[in-house]
Design a protein around this motif. Structure first.
Motif, PDB file in Angstrom:
ATOM      1  N   PRO A   1      25.229  41.481  51.308  1.00  0.00           N
ATOM      2  CA  PRO A   1      25.700  42.842  51.571  1.00  0.00           C
ATOM      3  C   PRO A   1      26.146  43.556  50.296  1.00  0.00           C
ATOM      4  O   PRO A   1      26.622  42.922  49.342  1.00  0.00           O
ATOM      5  N   ALA A   2      26.001  44.860  50.293  1.00  0.00           N
ATOM      6  CA  ALA A   2      26.397  45.685  49.149  1.00  0.00           C
ATOM      7  C   ALA A   2      27.016  46.970  49.662  1.00  0.00           C
ATOM      8  O   ALA A   2      26.763  47.388  50.792  1.00  0.00           O
ATOM      9  N   ALA A   3      27.843  47.607  48.825  1.00  0.00           N
ATOM     10  CA  ALA A   3      28.486  48.878  49.202  1.00  0.00           C
ATOM     11  C   ALA A   3      28.675  49.743  47.965  1.00  0.00           C
ATOM     12  O   ALA A   3      28.879  49.227  46.861  1.00  0.00           O
ATOM     13  N   TRP A   4      28.628  51.053  48.160  1.00  0.00           N
ATOM     14  CA  TRP A   4      28.777  51.990  47.058  1.00  0.00           C
ATOM     15  C   TRP A   4      29.120  53.364  47.609  1.00  0.00           C
ATOM     16  O   TRP A   4      29.157  53.580  48.820  1.00  0.00           O
ATOM     17  N   ILE A   5      29.377  54.319  46.711  1.00  0.00           N
ATOM     18  CA  ILE A   5      29.651  55.708  47.079  1.00  0.00           C
ATOM     19  C   ILE A   5      28.667  56.604  46.336  1.00  0.00           C
ATOM     20  O   ILE A   5      28.550  56.510  45.107  1.00  0.00           O
TER      21      ILE A   5
ATOM     22  N   LEU B   1      37.128  48.805  53.058  1.00  0.00           N
ATOM     23  CA  LEU B   1      36.882  48.204  54.376  1.00  0.00           C
ATOM     24  C   LEU B   1      35.534  47.495  54.380  1.00  0.00           C
ATOM     25  O   LEU B   1      35.424  46.349  54.840  1.00  0.00           O
ATOM     26  N   PHE B   2      34.500  48.178  53.882  1.00  0.00           N
ATOM     27  CA  PHE B   2      33.178  47.560  53.806  1.00  0.00           C
ATOM     28  C   PHE B   2      33.232  46.267  52.992  1.00  0.00           C
ATOM     29  O   PHE B   2      32.676  45.235  53.399  1.00  0.00           O
ATOM     30  N   GLN B   3      33.881  46.324  51.849  1.00  0.00           N
ATOM     31  CA  GLN B   3      33.933  45.161  50.964  1.00  0.00           C
ATOM     32  C   GLN B   3      34.675  43.996  51.615  1.00  0.00           C
ATOM     33  O   GLN B   3      34.215  42.859  51.606  1.00  0.00           O
ATOM     34  N   ASP B   4      35.837  44.290  52.191  1.00  0.00           N
ATOM     35  CA  ASP B   4      36.662  43.230  52.767  1.00  0.00           C
ATOM     36  C   ASP B   4      35.988  42.580  53.971  1.00  0.00           C
ATOM     37  O   ASP B   4      35.972  41.353  54.106  1.00  0.00           O
ATOM     38  N   GLU B   5      35.437  43.404  54.869  1.00  0.00           N
ATOM     39  CA  GLU B   5      34.910  42.869  56.118  1.00  0.00           C
ATOM     40  C   GLU B   5      33.527  42.241  55.963  1.00  0.00           C
ATOM     41  O   GLU B   5      33.195  41.302  56.688  1.00  0.00           O
ATOM     42  N   LEU B   6      32.731  42.739  55.023  1.00  0.00           N
ATOM     43  CA  LEU B   6      31.361  42.254  54.874  1.00  0.00           C
ATOM     44  C   LEU B   6      31.214  41.248  53.740  1.00  0.00           C
ATOM     45  O   LEU B   6      30.098  40.822  53.414  1.00  0.00           O
ATOM     46  N   GLY B   7      32.333  40.876  53.131  1.00  0.00           N
ATOM     47  CA  GLY B   7      32.294  39.856  52.086  1.00  0.00           C
ATOM     48  C   GLY B   7      31.653  40.322  50.804  1.00  0.00           C
ATOM     49  O   GLY B   7      30.961  39.557  50.125  1.00  0.00           O
ATOM     50  N   ILE B   8      31.895  41.574  50.423  1.00  0.00           N
ATOM     51  CA  ILE B   8      31.321  42.150  49.207  1.00  0.00           C
ATOM     52  C   ILE B   8      32.365  42.082  48.099  1.00  0.00           C
ATOM     53  O   ILE B   8      33.456  42.654  48.241  1.00  0.00           O
ATOM     54  N   PRO B   9      32.105  41.405  46.997  1.00  0.00           N
ATOM     55  CA  PRO B   9      33.096  41.301  45.920  1.00  0.00           C
ATOM     56  C   PRO B   9      33.443  42.671  45.331  1.00  0.00           C
ATOM     57  O   PRO B   9      32.560  43.520  45.152  1.00  0.00           O
TER      58      PRO B   9
END
Length: 825
Positions: free
Chosen positions: A163-167, A127-135
């Motif tokens: 933007p960036a995302a991780w776990i 969700l984070f990747q899709d909505e915030l434009g994170i590859p």
């Protein structure tokens, strides 16, 4: 006579002239020159149409200035949190999307540490990747806590441009149930009755029926063991309940305590029993605490009606939350895989299990002449019972899903969070909050696509293992405590965003006015003529008589919320705890909660289900969307305001009220502390004047700077304007004044952030030093509820020690005096 060096230079120059002459007549060289010419023209055109003079200057000369963010953010036509941006955001969250997300997240169990929980973390990451434009990457960015990758993900937020995302994966010790049982024993020691500890799973609620036995009814962090003893009823199991029974000579040794949920945190019911020598604890949900929505008033039991299903069981943690939250074995430091561990001082030594009202009735009838009246007499059961609680306790990985939207100011970050794990499906707790958070993410994604970039960083978190004891957020907070205290401007929490009709908010006093204003700018979910703030007075539709004792407790809570700003202080029970009460970050929590006239919400039961949400809690799903709008709008106003919208004067004024409560206990004044509070109030009043003046100065200096060139103007006019600015000596002066104004803004903001930090004492609170905030903490015997000026208050009310109380007043006075000096500097 020429030297050899001079001859060599002449030779080189002659060779260069010859080569340039040959190049000018060569067709390939002419083509290169032509391409170079047009490249330069294109570059000038791009520069003049796309890059402002100030942006160029920023890249060239100003990177190392502490106020460079102002040039980057305001040098061009920056999209700030204006009415246009806010309206665009508010147009995004909607009930249709909220319903779809709820059906995706709330229709399967996802207990912390389970494989379903990990899959859900990956779903949120997507969700984070899709909505915030994170590859997306070839491998899931899942990093063990303490690893280089995990550390960099947070500590390098200031370096991000996209933007960036991780776990993040932490390694706390947690337990799961292996065997739970409850029996009434005959005189020969053999069972004459065995409790059915599985909820009935009525097929009228499809997911509840499907998963009715997928998660046993047990207590997180409960002690392993089997005990046999007589049953004794202790009402809510509050400290005063145990004290009252002890005062009439009750002997708890070897007894099994039967307590009803409500009034305090369930872990404190077990801690109280352990202190008085009981062998075990049973906790049940009593319909007396369901207000008017009971079978006796003609309401049918769920799922046939809004009253309690008598087989429902409230799972939950029995950690001693008031001592410290998080992984019991790593108090104060993060639960890395190789962490040094303790035995844990905040977990029970006696076993406990949750049971249903159906089973509790059977036990209540066993207690002599006690019957169903539930009087607090100290009577015990005529027969003994056997309680079995076998659990598997081990290191269990958990997963925090994180995302960052980088802003212009690199060292100021707003944090927004909601936990993801549930005891079963958790449609209300916490999926409703996750749904509202998802709407915020969607809204921010639309803003990013429109060209918006926040002034400050926004960090969004889906915490794990909150249900066990705020584990995921606490471990992350302990892991990055220095970074949080250096960077975090506020923390916004959502947990249960919808379980009933009444909109409720609790927060640091400095956020109260912002919360009130923002909720007044968001439409009411069901009445277009009202606002979301009006929903603080909404009640449920089911009328009837209710238990007098329960209503007395409820009215106290209503009065607490109605006083002052309508935004009471935070206690504990959700993920704001580590941020506010250990690290000093202004925090808030919000959501629609249920009251005495709402359908009974089956908290931590299989019946906290999607079916219940769609039938009773929020049939239109407009409440889910409204919380998303409010949470996201609060986020915009904190992330994008030039001066942080923190009202420290409101906070300072409330300190007088906190001290009034203390002095009402002792009937004697704390004059030095009162004087220090009044000095602080004067300092915050001056800060109010300064922050208004600083923002005005900033905007005035900004208005004097040239703006980005319009694409409609002649390219030659744009070039001339750029050249004029570049050689104008006044331009440097204007820029200097602008940067000085930006520094002034930064200084005011740093003081606003420092206010909450100012209540943090390294010594912490007596007997529970993990809690360091001397302004507010969860009550030692409340858990969820807040106690203001906690160390001072408890010295008087619990320790009954005036010498200790004056010592605590001295500690507070010193903190407040230091904070006053910070504000006046």
């Amino acid at each position: 006579m020429e030297s050899k060096a001079m001859l060599d230079v002449k030779d080189v120059e002659g060779q260069r002239e010859g080569s340039e002459k040959n190049a000018s007549t060569h067709p390939v060289s002419r083509a290169k020159a032509t391409r170079c010419f047009w490249f330069i023209v294109a570059a000038i055109f791009w520069f003049c149409t796309r890059a402002s003079v100030l942006e160029w200057l920023y890249q060239k000369d100003l990177k190392d200035l502490p106020s460079h963010w102002a040039v980057e953010a305001f040098g061009g036509n920056r999209s700030s949190a204006t009415e246009k941006v806010e309206n665009l955001f508010l147009s995004v969250p909607n009930s249709k999307s909220a319903l779809a997300h709820s059906r995706e997240y709330a229709t399967h169990p996802h207990v912390a540490g389970s494989k379903e929980d990990l899959e859900d973390a990956k779903v949120i990451l997507k969700l984070f990747q899709d909505e915030l434009g994170i590859p997306e990457t070839s491998e899931v960015p899942l990093f063990p806590a303490g690893s280089v990758e995990s550390r960099k993900s947070t500590l390098n937020i200031h370096k991000l441009t996209k933007p960036a995302a991780w776990i993040d994966q932490y390694y706390p010790v947690m337990n799961t149930a292996k065997e739970v049982a409850l029996e009434i024993l005959g005189t020969d020691g053999e069972p004459v009755w065995t409790a059915d500890l599985v909820e009935d799973g009525d097929p009228k609620d499809p997911e509840a029926a499907k998963y009715h036995d997928s998660v046993p009814g047990w207590h997180g962090f409960s002690a392993d063991g089997e005990v046999v003893g007589e049953v004794i009823y202790v009402n809510y199991g509050r400290k005063e309940d145990y004290d009252n029974l002890l005062s009439v000579g009750t002997n708890f040794t070897g007894k099994i305590v039967l307590a009803r949920y409500g009034a305090n945190f369930r872990g404190l019911k077990v801690e109280g029993a352990q202190i008085v020598g009981a062998a075990g604890v049973l906790i049940y949900s009593d319909p007396r605490d369901d207000g008017s929505v009971i079978v006796e008033n003609g309401y049918k039991a769920y799922p046939d009606g809004p009253a309690r299903n008598p087989t429902s069981i409230q799972r939950g943690s029995v950690q001693f939350l008031s001592k410290y939250p998080g992984d019991p074995t790593t108090p104060g430091y993060p639960a890395y895989e190789n962490a040094t561990r303790t035995d844990g001082d905040n977990i029970p030594k006696i076993p406990s299990i949750p049971i249903s009202w159906a089973n509790a009735q059977k036990l209540l009838l066993e207690i002599g002449n006690f019957s169903i009246s539930r009087e607090l007499t100290g009577a015990t059961s005529s027969r003994k019972i056997k309680l079995v609680n076998h659990v598997d306790t081990k290191v269990t990985p958990i997963w925090n899903a994180m995302a960052v939207i980088p802003g212009h100011i690199k060292n100021e970050t707003l944090i927004i969070g909601c936990h993801r794990d549930a005891w079963v499906m958790g449609a209300g707790d916490p999926t409703s909050g996750t749904v509202s958070l998802a709407e915020v993410v969607r809204g921010y994604g639309v803003l990013l696509k429109s060209g918006w970039r926040p002034l400050r960083n926004i960090l969004i978190a889906s915490w794990d293992a909150e249900e066990y004891g705020l584990v995921g957020s606490t471990e992350w907070g302990e892991d990055f405590s220095e970074w949080i205290q250096s960077n975090a401007v506020a923390y916004l929490n959502v947990d249960v965003s919808v379980s009933g009709s009444t909109f409720s908010v609790s927060a640091s006093p400095s956020l109260a006015h912002l919360i009130h204003q923002t909720a007044s700018d968001v439409p009411h979910p069901l009445d277009s003529k009202k606002t979301l703030w009006d929903a603080t007075k909404d009640v449920g539709p089911y009328l009837g008589l209710a238990d007098a004792d329960f209503m007395a407790l409820y009215e106290v809570d209503v009065e607490r919320r109605a006083s002052l700003t309508g935004v009471p202080a935070l206690g504990s029970g959700s993920d704001f705890t580590v941020f506010l009460q250990r690290l000093g970050v202004a925090s808030m929590d919000q959501g629609f909660s249920g009251g005495p006239t709402d359908a009974v919400w089956h908290y931590h039961s299989i019946y906290d289900s999607q079916h219940f949400q769609e039938l009773y809690a929020d049939p239109t799903f407009e409440r889910h969307a409204a919380v998303g709008r409010n949470l996201g709008l609060l986020g915009l106003r904190l992330a994008d305001s030039i001066i942080l919208p923190l009202n420290t004067t409101q906070y300072a004024l409330e300190l007088d009220d906190y001290l009034d409560l203390v002095e009402a206990v002792t009937l004697s004044p704390f004059s030095k502390l009162r004087k220090s509070i009044h000095h602080l109030q004067k300092a915050t009043a001056k800060l109010d004047i300064e922050k208004a003046s600083a923002e005005k100065d900033f905007l005035e200096q900004l208005a004097k700077l040239p703006r980005k060139h319009s694409c409609n103007k002649s390219i030659f006019r744009r070039i001339i304007r750029w050249l004029k600015f570049a050689v104008d000596t006044k331009s440097g002066s204007r820029l200097d004044k602008f940067l000085k104004a930006a520094k002034r803004v930064q200084k005011a903001n740093s003081k606003l952030v420092a206010f909450e930090r100012g209540f943090i004492s390294e010594g912490g609170i007596k007997d529970r030093e993990w809690y360091k905030h001397l302004g507010v903490a969860p009550g030692k015997w409340l858990g969820y509820g807040a106690t203001t000026l906690p160390a001072l208050t408890e010295a008087l009310t619990l320790d009954k020690n005036t010498t200790l109380a004056h010592h605590e007043a001295g500690r507070l006075t010193q903190l407040i005096d230091t904070l006053t000096n910070v504000l006046e500097a």
